[in-house]
Design an enzyme around this catalytic site. Structure first.
Site, PDB file in Angstrom:
ATOM      1  N   THR A 161       8.860  -2.511   6.079  1.00 22.91           N
ATOM      2  CA  THR A 161      10.300  -2.225   6.025  1.00 22.91           C
ATOM      3  C   THR A 161      10.909  -2.012   7.411  1.00 22.91           C
ATOM      4  O   THR A 161      11.967  -2.579   7.721  1.00 22.91           O
ATOM      5  CB  THR A 161      10.534  -0.972   5.140  1.00 22.91           C
ATOM      6  OG1 THR A 161       9.994  -1.260   3.852  1.00 22.91           O
ATOM      7  CG2 THR A 161      11.997  -0.642   5.014  1.00 22.91           C
ATOM      8  N   ASN A 185      -0.086   0.424   6.948  1.00 20.09           N
ATOM      9  CA  ASN A 185       0.734  -0.752   6.641  1.00 20.09           C
ATOM     10  C   ASN A 185       2.214  -0.497   6.924  1.00 20.09           C
ATOM     11  O   ASN A 185       2.748   0.546   6.528  1.00 20.09           O
ATOM     12  CB  ASN A 185       0.628  -1.086   5.145  1.00 20.09           C
ATOM     13  CG  ASN A 185      -0.660  -1.764   4.777  1.00 20.09           C
ATOM     14  OD1 ASN A 185      -1.626  -1.728   5.522  1.00 20.09           O
ATOM     15  ND2 ASN A 185      -0.679  -2.393   3.612  1.00 20.09           N
ATOM     16  N   VAL A 186       2.855  -1.477   7.563  1.00 19.76           N
ATOM     17  CA  VAL A 186       4.286  -1.367   7.879  1.00 19.76           C
ATOM     18  C   VAL A 186       4.979  -2.696   7.585  1.00 19.76           C
ATOM     19  O   VAL A 186       4.489  -3.745   8.003  1.00 19.76           O
ATOM     20  CB  VAL A 186       4.484  -1.002   9.382  1.00 19.76           C
ATOM     21  CG1 VAL A 186       5.970  -1.008   9.753  1.00 19.76           C
ATOM     22  CG2 VAL A 186       3.860   0.343   9.716  1.00 19.76           C
ATOM     23  N   HIS A 235       6.455   2.881  -0.619  1.00 14.53           N
ATOM     24  CA  HIS A 235       6.925   1.636  -0.001  1.00 14.53           C
ATOM     25  C   HIS A 235       8.441   1.685   0.188  1.00 14.53           C
ATOM     26  O   HIS A 235       9.144   2.317  -0.598  1.00 14.53           O
ATOM     27  CB  HIS A 235       6.592   0.441  -0.892  1.00 14.53           C
ATOM     28  CG  HIS A 235       5.134   0.112  -0.951  1.00 14.53           C
ATOM     29  ND1 HIS A 235       4.372   0.327  -2.070  1.00 14.53           N
ATOM     30  CD2 HIS A 235       4.297  -0.427  -0.025  1.00 14.53           C
ATOM     31  CE1 HIS A 235       3.124  -0.067  -1.837  1.00 14.53           C
ATOM     32  NE2 HIS A 235       3.053  -0.522  -0.597  1.00 14.53           N
ATOM     33  N   ASP A 295      -1.785  -9.475   1.543  1.00 13.90           N
ATOM     34  CA  ASP A 295      -1.362  -8.147   1.089  1.00 13.90           C
ATOM     35  C   ASP A 295      -1.081  -8.189  -0.427  1.00 13.90           C
ATOM     36  O   ASP A 295      -0.806  -9.271  -0.974  1.00 13.90           O
ATOM     37  CB  ASP A 295      -0.099  -7.755   1.868  1.00 13.90           C
ATOM     38  CG  ASP A 295       0.210  -6.276   1.808  1.00 13.90           C
ATOM     39  OD1 ASP A 295      -0.698  -5.480   1.509  1.00 13.90           O
ATOM     40  OD2 ASP A 295       1.373  -5.903   2.090  1.00 13.90           O
ATOM     41  N   HIS A 351      -0.493   2.808   2.640  1.00 24.73           N
ATOM     42  CA  HIS A 351       0.630   1.888   2.438  1.00 24.73           C
ATOM     43  C   HIS A 351       1.923   2.675   2.642  1.00 24.73           C
ATOM     44  O   HIS A 351       1.917   3.899   2.603  1.00 24.73           O
ATOM     45  CB  HIS A 351       0.576   1.284   1.034  1.00 24.73           C
ATOM     46  CG  HIS A 351      -0.416   0.159   0.924  1.00 24.73           C
ATOM     47  ND1 HIS A 351      -0.053  -1.132   0.689  1.00 24.73           N
ATOM     48  CD2 HIS A 351      -1.763   0.150   1.065  1.00 24.73           C
ATOM     49  CE1 HIS A 351      -1.134  -1.907   0.671  1.00 24.73           C
ATOM     50  NE2 HIS A 351      -2.199  -1.143   0.898  1.00 24.73           N
TER      51      HIS A 351
END
Ligand code: 13P
Length: 261
Positions: A231, A228-229, A178, A81, A206
């Site tokens: 957190t 995308n994950v 993000h 990533d 993202h």
């Protein structure tokens, strides 16, 4: 089975679904992600960030992911990533990653093209796919000490960028961020529709954490093929570990299992 980013995402784009991509930093996270994907019989992308892979992480994460991919019958991609360094891209290729992201989203368009193209020249001869980013997905860190503004992706740049670089997937900025959101995001679906029309390659979202489910679904229906994950995983794991630490049983599995769940 271990597959490339291109393979896993081409099927997603052709059939209008998205593949979830989760960052992992160690064994418990990797197992959780893979076992959940197996349970759901869903393809999955496991990702590592260069900082999290430092030292033995390269050997452990890449080794475990590749072994596990042989063991499970779902398509699994091992992806690097956000990478800003071509030497690290080379390293990921050497360790057997099947996808890499070169993130030139803070550079000028020309520099981004040049560096993303260089990443393609490193990765493609080894059958490794490349994701790049155009526009910039900003956001906050977990502690909200830093906030970076996003820059939306421009549709007229997308066609040119993909043509000039030869990348296999493109991260786009359409209103996600993000980390932890300061307020609920509103995705720019109109812009996403334009971006989807501008290229045939799969588009990536993202900053999946905290993005309302209905907006994620809408984005997938309009061309997003990878979500995308990170957190949300970190928060869930931390909660699980805190819960497990409440009892005083001296048993490592007893600590790991709530985090696995
Ligand atoms: P979140 O941490 O916001 O889920 O974003 C993850 C991400 O985009 C990794 O590249």
């Amino acid at each position: 089975m271990l597959v490339t980013l291109k393979d896993i995402l081409t099927d997603a784009r052709d059939n209008h679904y998205a593949v979830a991509a989760f960052n992992v930093v160690e064994n418990v996270m990797l197992r959780t992600v893979l076992e959940t994907a197996v349970e759901k019989q869903a393809p999955v992308i496991v990702m590592g960030l260069a900082d999290d892979l430092k030292g033995s992480g390269w050997t452990y994460i890449a080794g475990l992911a590749k072994l596990a991919a042989e063991y499970h019958d779902i398509p699994i991609c091992l992806h690097l990533d956000h990478c800003y360094d071509l030497d690290v891209i080379k390293q990921a290729v050497d360790y057997g990653f099947t996808g890499v992201m070169y993130d030139g989203s803070s550079l000028s368009f020309e520099e981004n093209v040049k560096m993303s193209r260089a990443a393609v020249e490193i990765a493609h001869p080894h059958g490794v796919s490349v994701e790049a980013e155009l526009g910039h997905v900003g956001g906050s860190d977990l502690a909200e000490t830093q906030h970076v503004e996003s820059v939306l992706t421009e549709a007229d740049e997308v066609t040119k960028f993909v043509e000039l670089t030869g990348v296999d997937a493109l991260a786009v900025s359409i209103g996600t961020g993000h980390g932890v959101y300061r307020s609920e995001p509103t995705l720019n679906i109109e812009r996403l529709v334009e971006l989807t029309k501008a290229t045939d390659i799969p588009l990536v979202m993202h900053g999946g954490s905290g993005t309302p489910d209905d907006q994620v679904r809408n984005a997938v229906a309009n061309g997003i093929s990878k979500v995308n994950v990170f957190t949300e995983e970190r928060i869930a794991m931390f909660r699980g570990l805190k819960e497990a630490a409440k009892n005083d049983r001296i048993d490592p599995l007893h600590v790991a299992v709530p985090a696995l769940n």
